[in-house]
Design a protein around this motif. Structure first.
Motif, PDB file in Angstrom:
ATOM      1  N   THR A  88      52.353  88.109   4.984  1.00  0.00           N
ATOM      2  CA  THR A  88      52.176  89.328   3.786  1.00  0.00           C
ATOM      3  C   THR A  88      53.951  89.771   3.484  1.00  0.00           C
ATOM      4  O   THR A  88      54.341  89.122   4.116  1.00  0.00           O
ATOM      5  CB  THR A  88      51.310  90.451   3.910  1.00  0.00           C
ATOM      6  OG1 THR A  88      51.634  91.366   2.784  1.00  0.00           O
ATOM      7  CG2 THR A  88      52.065  92.157   4.885  1.00  0.00           C
ATOM      8  N   GLY A 111      51.260  91.845  -0.605  1.00  0.00           N
ATOM      9  CA  GLY A 111      51.417  93.193  -0.559  1.00  0.00           C
ATOM     10  C   GLY A 111      52.478  93.856  -1.493  1.00  0.00           C
ATOM     11  O   GLY A 111      53.536  93.351  -1.915  1.00  0.00           O
ATOM     12  N   TYR A 135      49.924 102.034  -0.950  1.00  0.00           N
ATOM     13  CA  TYR A 135      50.297 100.806  -0.493  1.00  0.00           C
ATOM     14  C   TYR A 135      49.205  99.982  -1.308  1.00  0.00           C
ATOM     15  O   TYR A 135      47.933 100.013  -1.262  1.00  0.00           O
ATOM     16  CB  TYR A 135      50.226 100.784   0.874  1.00  0.00           C
ATOM     17  CG  TYR A 135      51.414  99.228   1.218  1.00  0.00           C
ATOM     18  CD1 TYR A 135      50.102  98.095   1.259  1.00  0.00           C
ATOM     19  CD2 TYR A 135      51.733  99.555   2.444  1.00  0.00           C
ATOM     20  CE1 TYR A 135      51.681  97.306   1.857  1.00  0.00           C
ATOM     21  CE2 TYR A 135      51.829  98.430   2.461  1.00  0.00           C
ATOM     22  CZ  TYR A 135      52.302  97.001   2.797  1.00  0.00           C
ATOM     23  OH  TYR A 135      52.754  96.342   3.979  1.00  0.00           O
ATOM     24  N   LEU A 137      47.606  96.041  -1.677  1.00  0.00           N
ATOM     25  CA  LEU A 137      47.476  94.921  -1.351  1.00  0.00           C
ATOM     26  C   LEU A 137      46.221  94.099  -2.439  1.00  0.00           C
ATOM     27  O   LEU A 137      45.221  94.370  -3.178  1.00  0.00           O
ATOM     28  CB  LEU A 137      46.561  94.746   0.405  1.00  0.00           C
ATOM     29  CG  LEU A 137      47.078  95.194   1.248  1.00  0.00           C
ATOM     30  CD1 LEU A 137      45.706  95.422   2.233  1.00  0.00           C
ATOM     31  CD2 LEU A 137      48.005  94.104   1.772  1.00  0.00           C
ATOM     32  N   ILE A 155      47.864  99.075   7.346  1.00  0.00           N
ATOM     33  CA  ILE A 155      47.950  99.939   6.305  1.00  0.00           C
ATOM     34  C   ILE A 155      47.462 101.728   6.342  1.00  0.00           C
ATOM     35  O   ILE A 155      48.271 102.963   6.381  1.00  0.00           O
ATOM     36  CB  ILE A 155      47.786  99.706   5.168  1.00  0.00           C
ATOM     37  CG1 ILE A 155      48.661  98.488   4.600  1.00  0.00           C
ATOM     38  CG2 ILE A 155      47.495 100.715   4.050  1.00  0.00           C
ATOM     39  CD1 ILE A 155      48.012  97.488   3.440  1.00  0.00           C
ATOM     40  N   GLU A 162      45.849 103.251   0.815  1.00  0.00           N
ATOM     41  CA  GLU A 162      45.532 101.726   0.241  1.00  0.00           C
ATOM     42  C   GLU A 162      44.867 101.640  -1.128  1.00  0.00           C
ATOM     43  O   GLU A 162      44.046 102.450  -1.687  1.00  0.00           O
ATOM     44  CB  GLU A 162      44.824 101.052   1.474  1.00  0.00           C
ATOM     45  CG  GLU A 162      43.904 100.461   1.067  1.00  0.00           C
ATOM     46  CD  GLU A 162      42.913  99.664   2.371  1.00  0.00           C
ATOM     47  OE1 GLU A 162      42.092  98.651   2.020  1.00  0.00           O
ATOM     48  OE2 GLU A 162      43.015 100.270   2.891  1.00  0.00           O
TER      49      GLU A 162
END
Length: 288
Positions: A88, A111, A135, A137, A155, A162
């Protein structure tokens, strides 16, 4: 879990700090031996060095290098990874990075931790940097659900908020709230610099306070970052700049016509928009 961090700056070092405190084993790789030594001295990593071959035992590897070095670093790292390793990154543009890396490493999941400070380097690394920060993804339909779940667990251990989204959706969204403000701020600074009267210019500098500081902060940041973002997210930034240009033209028209009712309505509308965006709550400070 054994986690590899490539790039021991503010973001990489802060990730390593939190994950190591959560019980994970951290291997750090940096171009600087001095950085590796300092990271070990501070307890940021368990072991480290200059060679990407050190990453072979790692189950997860996070590329924490500048955006324009991400693909080249992935190419250098992948031959040393275990076949089932998760790769990532932390770059602030996702679509071109995902498109470039996934063909040769299907276990890559893009990410983007949206947190930071004005300081850089391993000395700036700090625990809890990502707590209550977004955060993102950006898995693809080909991403392994088990690998995605492992990243999500990491995370969550950071205390971050997230988000899962498509890489292209990410890039269009961050163009508005992160990339475009750099250029709007820079343009404001450029316009101010054209004040023809040196005395007025000097007086304005002396009178400037928090409003000016906040509005121009990101425009006075790292030039290489701003140019890099345009290179990788050009179409989305252009779309935002053109829409912003239209808004400015509308404001100019109302001011020229001294249309007080329209100006008042416009500012009431913008006041409501800002309230709806919850921008008075504490948010991440990273410009990218």
């Amino acid at each position: 879990m054994h986690i590899g961090i490539v790039g021991l700056g503010l973001i990489g070092g802060s990730l390593a700090l939190d994950w190591r405190r959560a019980g994970h084993t951290i291997t750090g790789v940096s171009r600087s031996g001095e950085t590796v030594a300092l990271a070990q001295e501070r307890g940021v990593i368990d072991r480290g060095g200059l060679e990407v071959s050190l990453l072979h035992p790692c189950e997860v590897v996070v590329l924490c290098v500048p955006l324009d070095r991400l693909v080249a670093m992935a190419i250098a790292v992948c031959p040393h990874l275990k076949p089932d390793a998760i790769l990532t990154d932390v770059g602030s543009v996702k679509a071109p990075v995902v498109q470039a890396i996934t063909p040769f490493w299907p276990g890559f999941i893009g990410g983007h931790p949206m947190a930071g400070t004005a300081e850089q380097g391993i000395q700036a690394a700090q625990p809890h940097l990502f707590r209550q920060r977004p955060y993102v993804l950006t898995p693809t339909p080909q991403s392994d659900p088990r690998q995605l779940a492992q990243l999500q667990t990491l995370i969550q251990a950071l205390g971050a908020q997230e988000f899962l989204c498509d890489p292209h959706a990410h890039d269009r969204a961050v163009a508005w709230i992160s990339h475009l403000p750099i250029w709007v701020s820079a343009a404001l600074l450029g316009a101010f610099a054209q004040e023809p009267d040196p005395q007025i210019y000097a007086l304005a500098q002396q009178l400037a306070s928090s409003g000016w500081r906040d509005t121009t902060r990101v425009g006075g940041g790292n030039p290489e970052l701003g140019v890099c973002l345009v290179h990788y997210n050009r179409e989305n930034i252009l779309r935002g700049l053109r829409q912003y240009q239209q808004e400015l033209a509308q404001v100019i028209g109302m001011v020229e016509q001294q249309d007080i009712a329209a100006l008042t309505a416009y500012l009431h509308h913008s006041q409501g928009l800002r309230h709806n965006h919850r921008l008075d709550q504490e948010i991440g400070s990273s410009p990218a």
